[in-house]
Motif scaffolding. Structure first.
Motif, PDB file in Angstrom:
ATOM      1  N   CYS A  18       0.895  -1.167   0.000  1.00 16.15           N
ATOM      2  CA  CYS A  18       0.000   0.000   0.000  1.00 16.15           C
ATOM      3  C   CYS A  18       0.928   1.210   0.000  1.00 16.15           C
ATOM      4  O   CYS A  18       2.123   1.065   0.100  1.00 16.15           O
ATOM      5  N   GLY A  19       0.386   2.402  -0.026  1.00 20.49           N
ATOM      6  CA  GLY A  19       1.278   3.554   0.045  1.00 20.49           C
ATOM      7  C   GLY A  19       0.884   4.567  -1.008  1.00 20.49           C
ATOM      8  O   GLY A  19      -0.033   4.351  -1.796  1.00 20.49           O
ATOM      9  N   THR A  20       1.544   5.707  -1.047  1.00 23.96           N
ATOM     10  CA  THR A  20       1.168   6.759  -2.003  1.00 23.96           C
ATOM     11  C   THR A  20       2.299   6.945  -2.996  1.00 23.96           C
ATOM     12  O   THR A  20       3.430   6.510  -2.733  1.00 23.96           O
ATOM     13  N   LEU A  21       2.064   7.559  -4.111  1.00 28.13           N
ATOM     14  CA  LEU A  21       2.834   7.457  -5.339  1.00 28.13           C
ATOM     15  C   LEU A  21       4.329   7.783  -5.269  1.00 28.13           C
ATOM     16  O   LEU A  21       5.159   6.902  -5.305  1.00 28.13           O
ATOM     17  N   ASP A  22       4.712   9.064  -5.190  1.00 27.34           N
ATOM     18  CA  ASP A  22       6.103   9.461  -5.422  1.00 27.34           C
ATOM     19  C   ASP A  22       7.087   8.865  -4.441  1.00 27.34           C
ATOM     20  O   ASP A  22       8.289   8.874  -4.683  1.00 27.34           O
ATOM     21  N   TYR A  23       6.590   8.371  -3.313  1.00 25.97           N
ATOM     22  CA  TYR A  23       7.485   7.936  -2.245  1.00 25.97           C
ATOM     23  C   TYR A  23       7.588   6.421  -2.187  1.00 25.97           C
ATOM     24  O   TYR A  23       8.212   5.870  -1.293  1.00 25.97           O
ATOM     25  N   LEU A  24       6.990   5.724  -3.172  1.00 25.15           N
ATOM     26  CA  LEU A  24       6.952   4.261  -3.154  1.00 25.15           C
ATOM     27  C   LEU A  24       8.304   3.668  -3.539  1.00 25.15           C
ATOM     28  O   LEU A  24       8.909   4.083  -4.544  1.00 25.15           O
ATOM     29  N   ALA A  25       8.750   2.693  -2.798  1.00 25.89           N
ATOM     30  CA  ALA A  25       9.951   1.929  -3.183  1.00 25.89           C
ATOM     31  C   ALA A  25       9.561   0.950  -4.285  1.00 25.89           C
ATOM     32  O   ALA A  25       8.381   0.572  -4.396  1.00 25.89           O
ATOM     33  N   PRO A  26      10.528   0.517  -5.111  1.00 24.71           N
ATOM     34  CA  PRO A  26      10.210  -0.400  -6.225  1.00 24.71           C
ATOM     35  C   PRO A  26       9.449  -1.646  -5.788  1.00 24.71           C
ATOM     36  O   PRO A  26       8.483  -2.044  -6.435  1.00 24.71           O
TER      37      PRO A  26
ATOM     38  N   ALA B  95       1.715   6.172 -14.400  1.00 28.57           N
ATOM     39  CA  ALA B  95       2.455   5.131 -15.142  1.00 28.57           C
ATOM     40  C   ALA B  95       3.907   5.581 -15.345  1.00 28.57           C
ATOM     41  O   ALA B  95       4.847   4.800 -15.156  1.00 28.57           O
ATOM     42  N   ASP B  96       4.098   6.859 -15.684  1.00 27.01           N
ATOM     43  CA  ASP B  96       5.464   7.361 -15.895  1.00 27.01           C
ATOM     44  C   ASP B  96       6.253   7.394 -14.593  1.00 27.01           C
ATOM     45  O   ASP B  96       7.437   7.064 -14.547  1.00 27.01           O
ATOM     46  N   THR B  97       5.596   7.778 -13.501  1.00 29.59           N
ATOM     47  CA  THR B  97       6.285   7.776 -12.197  1.00 29.59           C
ATOM     48  C   THR B  97       6.676   6.354 -11.815  1.00 29.59           C
ATOM     49  O   THR B  97       7.805   6.101 -11.388  1.00 29.59           O
ATOM     50  N   PHE B  98       5.741   5.414 -11.999  1.00 28.34           N
ATOM     51  CA  PHE B  98       6.056   4.015 -11.690  1.00 28.34           C
ATOM     52  C   PHE B  98       7.261   3.552 -12.510  1.00 28.34           C
ATOM     53  O   PHE B  98       8.194   2.940 -11.998  1.00 28.34           O
ATOM     54  N   ARG B  99       7.256   3.899 -13.813  1.00 35.27           N
ATOM     55  CA  ARG B  99       8.361   3.470 -14.693  1.00 35.27           C
ATOM     56  C   ARG B  99       9.682   4.080 -14.213  1.00 35.27           C
ATOM     57  O   ARG B  99      10.708   3.400 -14.141  1.00 35.27           O
ATOM     58  N   ARG B 100       9.649   5.353 -13.804  1.00 37.75           N
ATOM     59  CA  ARG B 100      10.888   6.026 -13.367  1.00 37.75           C
ATOM     60  C   ARG B 100      11.408   5.390 -12.084  1.00 37.75           C
ATOM     61  O   ARG B 100      12.600   5.222 -11.878  1.00 37.75           O
ATOM     62  N   ILE B 101      10.459   5.019 -11.195  1.00 35.38           N
ATOM     63  CA  ILE B 101      10.874   4.357  -9.938  1.00 35.38           C
ATOM     64  C   ILE B 101      11.518   3.015 -10.264  1.00 35.38           C
ATOM     65  O   ILE B 101      12.601   2.681  -9.771  1.00 35.38           O
ATOM     66  N   MET B 102      10.880   2.245 -11.136  1.00 34.22           N
ATOM     67  CA  MET B 102      11.385   0.895 -11.421  1.00 34.22           C
ATOM     68  C   MET B 102      12.755   0.944 -12.097  1.00 34.22           C
ATOM     69  O   MET B 102      13.580   0.066 -11.896  1.00 34.22           O
ATOM     70  N   LYS B 103      13.002   2.005 -12.870  1.00 35.89           N
ATOM     71  CA  LYS B 103      14.307   2.146 -13.534  1.00 35.89           C
ATOM     72  C   LYS B 103      15.328   2.847 -12.629  1.00 35.89           C
ATOM     73  O   LYS B 103      16.491   2.988 -12.985  1.00 35.89           O
ATOM     74  N   VAL B 104      14.842   3.346 -11.453  1.00 35.64           N
ATOM     75  CA  VAL B 104      15.632   4.255 -10.615  1.00 35.64           C
ATOM     76  C   VAL B 104      16.224   5.346 -11.523  1.00 35.64           C
ATOM     77  O   VAL B 104      17.443   5.568 -11.579  1.00 35.64           O
TER      78      VAL B 104
END
Ligand SMILES: Cc1nn(C)cc1-c1nc2c(-c3cnn(Cc4ccccc4)c3)c(Cl)cnc2[nH]1
Length: 286
Positions: A171-179, A216-225
Motif C-alpha cells: 500500500c502507500g502513495t505514489l512518489d514515495y513508493l519503493a520499487p 504510469a510514468d512515475t512508476f516506470r521512473r521508480i522501477m528504472k531508478v
C-alpha cells in the motif's frame, strides 16, 4: 496531559475547540484546549459514516494502536481518543510550527543544513519505529509537522503496519513508493530507507526525484531508478552521494539507518540542537 492522558472518559465537553488546522479525507483537525489544564492539543475529528463507507475501521484501529504505543520526540503523540454517535476524536499533540510541506512550498527548497537535520530526525524516529516493528510506509512532506522550535514530528500513521513477519503486501502513495511496493511485492523496513532518499532529494530540490505527469510514468521512473540531479550550486556532491546510496533498487543494499547517521554530510550539516535520538528519563512524558 500527564494524568489526564490516562483518563478513560474523555468527551467533547472537556475541550474548547478552536480553528480548523487541516482537513483529510475523513475529517478535520482542530486546535483545541483542554478546559481544566488549558493544555493545547490537536483534535482530529473522523466521521464514523466515512470510515464505515470505506471499510477502514481496521486501518483506523491499527493507526490508533500504533500511534498510542509510540513515544519518541520526532513522532507526534496520540494522547487518547473518545467518540460520540457520529464521530471519533483523536487527541493529538499540537505541533505549533505547522506543516513542513508549507515551509518547503514557501521556500522552494531547504538548505543542506535544514535538509540534513530533518533526515537525521526522521532516521532516529524510524529507528525507534522499526525497533517496535512498525513500518510507517507513508512518510511524505504532508505527513511531517514542526514543533515550536522547528523540530520535526512524523504524523498520520494511517498506512503504517506492525510488522511481525519480515515481508508485507503493498500500500502507500505514489512518489514515495519503493520499487518493491510499486511491484506489489512483499516489503519490509527498507521501504522507509528508500523514502528517506526521496525526501532528501525533495528537501534539496523542491520536488520528488521520480515526479512525472502520470502515475504510469512515475512508476516506470521508480522501477528504472531514473535518478537525475539538476545542476545547482546549493547541493553538494556529498548530498547527491547519500541520496544515491538510499535510492537503490535492491532493498538489502540501501544504506542502513546507522550508516545514515554516521554519514559525513549528515554529521557536518545536521543541527544537533534540533535532533532528539529519543526521550531521556528526565523528560516529562505527558
Ligand atoms: C497547520 C498548522 N499551522 N500551525 C501554525 C499549526 C498547525 C498544525 N497542524 C497540525 C496538525 C494537522 C493539521 N492538519 N493535519 C493534516 C491532516 C488533517 C486531517 C487528517 C489527516 C491529516 C494535521 C496536527 Cl495533527 C497536529 N498539530 C498541528 N499543528
Amino acid at each position: 496531559m500527564a494524568s489526564e492522558s490516562v483518563k478513560r472518559d474523555w468527551s467533547i465537553k472537556d475541550f474548547e475547540v478552536g480553528r480548523p488546522l487541516g482537513k483529510g479525507k475523513f475529517g478535520r483537525v482542530y486546535v483545541a484546549r483542554e478546559t481544566k489544564t488549558k493544555y493545547i492539543v490537536a483534535l482530529k475529528v473522523i466521521f464514523k459514516e466515512q470510515i464505515e463507507k470505506y471499510k477502514l475501521q481496521h486501518q483506523l484501529k491499527r493507526e490508533m494502536a500504533i500511534q498510542t504505543s509510540l513515544l519518541h520526540p520526532h513522532v507526534l503523540r496520540l494522547y487518547g481518543w473518545f467518540h460520540d454517535a457520529e464521530r471519533i476524536f483523536l487527541i493529538l499533540e499540537y505541533a505549533h510550527g505547522g506543516e513542513l510541506y508549507g515551509e518547503l512550498q514557501r521556500s522552494g527548497h531547504f538548505s543542506e543544513q535544514k535538509a540534513a537535520t530533518y533526515i537525521a530526525s526522521l532516521t532516529h524516529a524510524l529507528a525507534y519505529c522499526h525497533e517496535k516493528h512498525v513500518i510507517h510506509r507513508d512518510i511524505k512532506p504532508e505527513n511531517l509537522l514542526l514543533d515550536h522550535e522547528g523540530r520535526l514530528k512524523i504524523a498520520d500513521f494511517g498506512w503504517s503496519v506492525q510488522s511481525t513477519n519480515k515481508r508485507r503486501t503493498m500500500c502507500g502513495t505514489l512518489d514515495y513508493l519503493a520499487p518493491e511496493m510499486v511491484e506489489n511485492r512483499p516489503h519490509d523496513y527498507a521501504v522507509d530507507n528508500w523514502t528517506l532518499g526521496v525526501l532528501c532529494y525533495e528537501f534539496l530540490y523542491g520536488s520528488p526525484p521520480f515526479e512525472a505527469d502520470g502515475q504510469a510514468d512515475t512508476f516506470r521512473r521508480i522501477m528504472k531508478v531514473d535518478l537525475a540531479f539538476p545542476s545547482t550550486p546549493h547541493v553538494s556532491s556529498e548530498a547527491k552521494d547519500l541520496i544515491t546510496l538510499l535510492l537503490v533498487k535492491d532493498s538489502a543494499k540501501r544504506l542502513s539507518r546507522e550508516k545514515i547517521l554516521e554519514y559525513p554530510w549528515i554529521v557536518l550539516n545536521a543541527d544537533p540542537n534540533l535532533i532528539c535520538p529519543k526521550y531521556d528519563s528526565s523528560q516529562i512524558i505527558c
